[in-house]
Motif scaffolding. Structure first.
Motif, mmCIF file in Angstrom:
data_model
loop_
_atom_site.group_PDB
_atom_site.id
_atom_site.type_symbol
_atom_site.label_atom_id
_atom_site.label_comp_id
_atom_site.label_asym_id
_atom_site.label_seq_id
_atom_site.Cartn_x
_atom_site.Cartn_y
_atom_site.Cartn_z
ATOM 1 N N HIS A 264 0.881 -1.185 0.000
ATOM 2 C CA HIS A 264 0.000 0.000 0.000
ATOM 3 C C HIS A 264 0.913 1.228 0.000
ATOM 4 C CE1 HIS A 264 -3.545 2.323 0.645
ATOM 5 N NE2 HIS A 264 -3.827 2.034 1.897
ATOM 6 N N LYS A 295 9.269 -16.088 -11.065
ATOM 7 C CA LYS A 295 8.527 -16.722 -9.962
ATOM 8 C C LYS A 295 9.487 -17.187 -8.866
ATOM 9 C CE LYS A 295 4.317 -16.391 -11.544
ATOM 10 N NZ LYS A 295 3.585 -15.239 -11.054
ATOM 11 N N ARG A 300 9.160 -7.511 -6.547
ATOM 12 C CA ARG A 300 8.164 -6.990 -7.471
ATOM 13 C C ARG A 300 8.682 -5.669 -8.004
ATOM 14 N NH1 ARG A 300 1.834 -8.139 -5.906
ATOM 15 N NH2 ARG A 300 2.023 -10.373 -6.197
ATOM 16 N N LEU A 301 8.165 -5.242 -9.126
ATOM 17 C CA LEU A 301 8.509 -3.909 -9.601
ATOM 18 C C LEU A 301 7.659 -2.941 -8.789
ATOM 19 C CD1 LEU A 301 9.984 -2.030 -11.474
ATOM 20 C CD2 LEU A 301 8.358 -2.565 -13.277
ATOM 21 N N GLY A 303 5.808 0.153 -7.175
ATOM 22 C CA GLY A 303 5.271 1.328 -7.865
ATOM 23 C C GLY A 303 4.561 0.955 -9.156
ATOM 24 N N TYR A 352 4.689 -9.679 -19.881
ATOM 25 C CA TYR A 352 4.288 -10.005 -18.508
ATOM 26 C C TYR A 352 3.445 -8.868 -17.924
ATOM 27 C CZ TYR A 352 4.834 -10.814 -13.440
ATOM 28 O OH TYR A 352 4.605 -10.992 -12.103
HETATM 29 N N1 CMC Z 1 5.663 -6.500 -10.116
HETATM 30 C C1 CMC Z 1 5.642 -7.752 -10.624
HETATM 31 N N2 CMC Z 1 4.526 -8.512 -10.687
HETATM 32 C C2 CMC Z 1 3.385 -7.970 -10.225
HETATM 33 C C3 CMC Z 1 3.342 -6.669 -9.681
HETATM 34 C C4 CMC Z 1 4.545 -5.936 -9.644
HETATM 35 N N3 CMC Z 1 4.544 -4.690 -9.153
HETATM 36 N N4 CMC Z 1 2.085 -6.401 -9.285
HETATM 37 C C5 CMC Z 1 1.360 -7.493 -9.559
HETATM 38 N N5 CMC Z 1 2.141 -8.445 -10.139
HETATM 39 C C6 CMC Z 1 1.706 -9.750 -10.653
HETATM 40 C C7 CMC Z 1 1.486 -10.742 -9.542
HETATM 41 O O1 CMC Z 1 2.660 -11.484 -9.266
HETATM 42 C C8 CMC Z 1 0.377 -11.587 -10.119
HETATM 43 O O2 CMC Z 1 0.964 -12.450 -11.085
HETATM 44 P P1 CMC Z 1 0.363 -13.946 -11.325
HETATM 45 O O3 CMC Z 1 -1.021 -13.724 -11.860
HETATM 46 O O4 CMC Z 1 1.294 -14.567 -12.316
HETATM 47 O O5 CMC Z 1 0.387 -14.631 -9.997
HETATM 48 C C9 CMC Z 1 -0.483 -10.590 -10.910
HETATM 49 O O6 CMC Z 1 0.433 -9.539 -11.271
HETATM 50 C C10 CMC Z 1 -1.636 -10.009 -10.097
HETATM 51 O O7 CMC Z 1 -1.102 -9.475 -8.881
HETATM 52 P P2 CMC Z 1 -1.902 -9.405 -7.524
HETATM 53 O O8 CMC Z 1 -0.943 -9.182 -6.415
HETATM 54 O O9 CMC Z 1 -2.824 -10.578 -7.438
HETATM 55 O O10 CMC Z 1 -2.792 -8.102 -7.805
HETATM 56 P P3 CMC Z 1 -3.552 -7.231 -6.726
HETATM 57 O O11 CMC Z 1 -4.573 -6.460 -7.444
HETATM 58 O O12 CMC Z 1 -3.972 -8.088 -5.587
HETATM 59 O O13 CMC Z 1 -2.375 -6.276 -6.168
HETATM 60 C C11 CMC Z 1 -0.871 -4.515 -5.854
HETATM 61 C C12 CMC Z 1 -2.217 -4.956 -6.456
HETATM 62 C C13 CMC Z 1 -0.776 -2.987 -5.931
HETATM 63 C C14 CMC Z 1 -0.783 -4.930 -4.387
HETATM 64 C C15 CMC Z 1 0.291 -5.166 -6.679
HETATM 65 O O14 CMC Z 1 0.210 -4.748 -8.025
HETATM 66 C C16 CMC Z 1 1.663 -4.838 -6.094
HETATM 67 O O15 CMC Z 1 2.127 -5.534 -5.180
HETATM 68 N N6 CMC Z 1 2.341 -3.770 -6.633
HETATM 69 C C17 CMC Z 1 3.616 -3.359 -6.048
HETATM 70 C C18 CMC Z 1 3.378 -2.563 -4.782
HETATM 71 C C19 CMC Z 1 2.851 -1.188 -5.053
HETATM 72 O O16 CMC Z 1 3.355 -0.478 -5.914
HETATM 73 N N7 CMC Z 1 1.841 -0.774 -4.269
HETATM 74 C C20 CMC Z 1 1.239 0.544 -4.353
HETATM 75 C C21 CMC Z 1 -0.167 0.505 -4.869
HETATM 76 S S1 CMC Z 1 -0.812 2.118 -5.350
HETATM 77 C C22 CMC Z 1 -0.812 3.073 -3.923
HETATM 78 C C23 CMC Z 1 -1.550 2.498 -2.786
HETATM 79 O O17 CMC Z 1 -2.620 1.915 -2.922
HETATM 80 O O18 CMC Z 1 -1.055 2.650 -1.672
#
Ligand code: CMC
Length: 428
Positions: A264, A295, A300-301, A303, A352
Motif C-alpha cells: 500500500h 517466480k 516486485r517492480l 510502484g 508479462y
Molecule cells: N511486479 C511484478 N509482478 C506484479 C506486480 C509488480 N509490481 N504487481 C502485480 N504483479 C503480478 C502478480 O505477481 C500476479 O501475477 P500472477 O497472476 O502470475 O500470480 C499478478 O500480477 C496479479 O497481482 P496481484 O498481487 O494478485 O494483484 P492485486 O490487485 O492483488 O495487487 C498490488 C495490487 C498494488 C498490491 C500489486 O500490483 C503490487 O504488489 N504492486 C507493487 C506494490 C505497489 O506499488 N503498491 C502501491 C499501490 S498504489 C498506492 C496504494 O494503494 O497505496
C-alpha cells in the motif's frame, strides 16, 4: 420498482435487489442472503465486494478516471490547494472564500502539540520508523483530548477533525527530528500548511529556513493527488475500526498502520530503495525487470500495478510530469529518475506487465520528487499519510452520517477441526 436479480440455490430461489450508482456501477445487495438461505459469500481480498455506498470518490479503473466529489483530479491538481481539497472531501462542496478562510484559520491555530508529546517521542528508539511513531502519537491524541472523542457529537467531531489535520504534519516532523536528535521546532502559524510542514522538518533553532515556493507547490500537489482513493486498504481500515464507535484519533491511527505496508503506501519508500539498489549494484533496468517477473524471486517492480487501475493511474501521469518540472526548476539531475524512466519504458512493452495490466501507480515517481527535495526515504509514507488524512476523515464522517451504519463484522467459512475431547497435559 427496484430491479432484482434471482439467485437459485438448490430448489430455493431468492430475489436480490440490484443497486446502480450515479456512474453506472452495478451491485447485488446480498444483505439478506444468510438470513434467507444460510449461505454467505466468499471474496478473499474483497475484489468483488462493496462495503458501502459513498459520494466522496469515484474511480473508473478501466478508463483511468479519478474524481473527488465529482471534480476531475486533473482540475483539482492544477487549480486547487490541499486545504481546499480537504474541505471539499470532508464537507462535500468547494468552499466559499469565507468558508475556506475559517477552515484554514482553524487548522492554523491547532498546529501545536502539547509539550508532553516531546516525552512521548523521546521514549521511542532513534531508529523508530516514522509511521510507527506517527501511529503511536495519533493514538495518543485521544489521551490529550478526552472531552472531544464522541463520534455522535458534531461539535466534538469538528474540533477533532481540525486538530487532526493541523497536528499530523507536526507529529510527522517530530518523528523525523527525533530520529537524528535535532530539537523539535514550534510550528509557525504565519506560514501556509505545506510551508509550515517544511519549516517543522527542515528548520532548526540555529538557522533560518525559508521554504522554496517550488518545493511548497510540489508537495501541495502530491498531497492533493493522495487525498482520497475510495475503499482502499487503509480507508477500509479506518471505516472498520471506526464502526466500533471508537474516536476519530484511534481510527486514524489504525489507518496509518494499514498504509505503512509495502503493498500500500509503504510502496513509495520501497520504490526509491529499489531504484537506489539498481544504481548501487550496477544492475540494468532490464535485469531488474526480469527479476520482478521471475517466480523464483520475490521482488516486485514496486510502484507498478493496482487493484483498480487496469489502464493507467491518472495520478502517476500527473506526478511524472511534475517530477520533470520540479527537478528542472531545482536544477537537480537525478540518476534515480533516469532508472525509473528506463524501468517504465521496458515494463510497458513487456508481455508479462501488459498481460497483467500493470502500469506505474501513484508511488512510482512520487519518491523521486521527495528525494530531490531532501526528504529521507523513511518519511515518504508519512507524507502519503498527511495527504490521505482528509480522505480518511471524510469517509469516517460519511459512515457516521449513514443511518444504516452497522459495526463491520465479516463472516468466515470455518475449515478447522471438528469438536474433539480435551486431552490433559500429562497424557499428550
Ligand atoms: N511486479 C511484478 N509482478 C506484479 C506486480 C509488480 N509490481 N504487481 C502485480 N504483479 C503480478 C502478480 O505477481 C500476479 O501475477 P500472477 O497472476 O502470475 O500470480 C499478478 O500480477 C496479479 O497481482 P496481484 O498481487 O494478485 O494483484 P492485486 O490487485 O492483488 O495487487 C498490488 C495490487 C498494488 C498490491 C500489486 O500490483 C503490487 O504488489 N504492486 C507493487 C506494490 C505497489 O506499488 N503498491 C502501491 C499501490 S498504489 C498506492 C496504494 O494503494 O497505496
Amino acid at each position: 420498482m427496484a430491479k432484482t436479480a434471482q439467485l437459485r440455490i438448490g430448489d430455493q430461489t431468492i430475489e436480490l435487489p440490484m443497486l446502480e450508482g450515479t456512474e453506472g456501477e452495478r451491485a447485488l445487495d446480498i444483505s439478506r442472503l444468510r438470513a434467507e438461505t444460510g449461505y454467505i459469500t466468499m471474496d478473499p481480498g474483497y475484489a468483488n465486494t462493496g462495503s458501502c455506498q459513498s459520494s466522496i470518490c469515484f474511480i473508473n479503473g478501466e478508463q483511468g478516471i479519478l474524481r473527488y466529489r465529482g471534480y476531475d483530479i486533473e482540475d483539482l491538481a492544477s487549480r486547487s490547494s490541499f486545504l481546499e481539497v480537504s474541505f471539499l472531501l470532508i464537507y462535500g462542496t468547494l468552499p466559499t472564500p469565507s468558508q475556506l478562510d475559517y477552515f484554514t484559520h482553524s487548522i492554523r491555530i491547532h498546529t501545536m502539540l502539547h509539550e508532553d508529546f516531546k516525552a512521548l517521542f523521546s521514549s521511542l528508539p532513534k531508529d523508530a520508523h516514522p509511521m510507527a511513531a506517527c501511529s503511536a502519537a495519533v493514538g495518543a491524541l485521544a489521551t490529550f483530548y478526552p472531552d472531544s472523542l464522541d463520534p455522535r457529537n458534531s461539535r466534538q467531531v469538528e474540533i477533532s477533525v481540525h486538530r487532526m489535520i493541523a497536528k499530523l504534519p507536526t507529529i510527522a516532523a517530530y518523528a523525523y527530528k527525533h530520529s537524528f536528535g535535532q530539537p523539535f521546532m514550534f510550528p509557525r502559524n504565519s506560514l501556509e500548511y505545506v510551508a509550515n510542514f517544511l519549516h517543522l522538518m527542515f528548520a532548526n533553532p540555529c538557522e533560518e529556513y525559508e521554504p522554496d515556493p517550488v518545493v511548497v507547490k510540489a508537495i501541495d500537489l502530491l498531497l492533493i493527488l493522495h487525498a482520497d482513493h475510495e475503499q482502499n486498504c487503509s480507508t477500509s481500515t479506518v471505516r472498520l475500526v471506526g464502526s466500533s464507535m471508537v474516536n476519530l484519533f484511534a481510527a486514524i491511527s489504525a489507518g496509518i498502520n494499514a498504509l505503512w505496508g509495502p503493498r500500500h503506501g509503504g510502496a513509495n519508500q520501497e520504490v526509491i530503495e529499489m531504484l537506489a539498489a539498481i544504481r548501487d549494484e550496477g544492475m540494468t533496468a532490464r535485469q531488474f525487470v526480469e527479476r520482478a517477473k521471475s517466480k523464483d524471486d520475490t521482488s516486485r517492480l514496486m510502484g507498478f500495478g493496482h487493484r483498480v487501475y487496469k489502464n493507467h493511474d491518472p495520478r502517476a501521469t500527473i506526478i511524472k510530469k511534475a517530477c520533470d518540472d520540479v527537478l528542472a526548476k531545482l536544477g537537480v539531475h537525478s540518476k534515480l529518475l533516469e532508472i525509473a524512466k528506463d524501468l517504465e519504458e521496458i515494463a510497458l512493452k513487456d508481455d508479462y506487465f501488459v498481460e497483467r495490466k500493470l502500469y506505474p501507480n501513484v508511488d512510482f515517481y512520487s519518491g523521486v520528487i521527495y528525494n530531490a527535495i531532501g526528504t529521507p526515504a523513511n518519511m515518504f509514507t508519512a507524507l502519503f499519510a498527511i495527504g490521505r488524512l482528509p480522505g480518511w476523515i471524510a469517509q469516517w464522517v460519511e459512515m457516521h452520517g449513514d443511518p444504516d451504519m452497522k459495526i463491520g463484522r465479516p463472516r468466515q467459512v470455518y475449515v478447522g477441526e471438528n469438536a474433539r475431547p480435551f486431552v490433559p497435559l500429562d497424557q499428550r
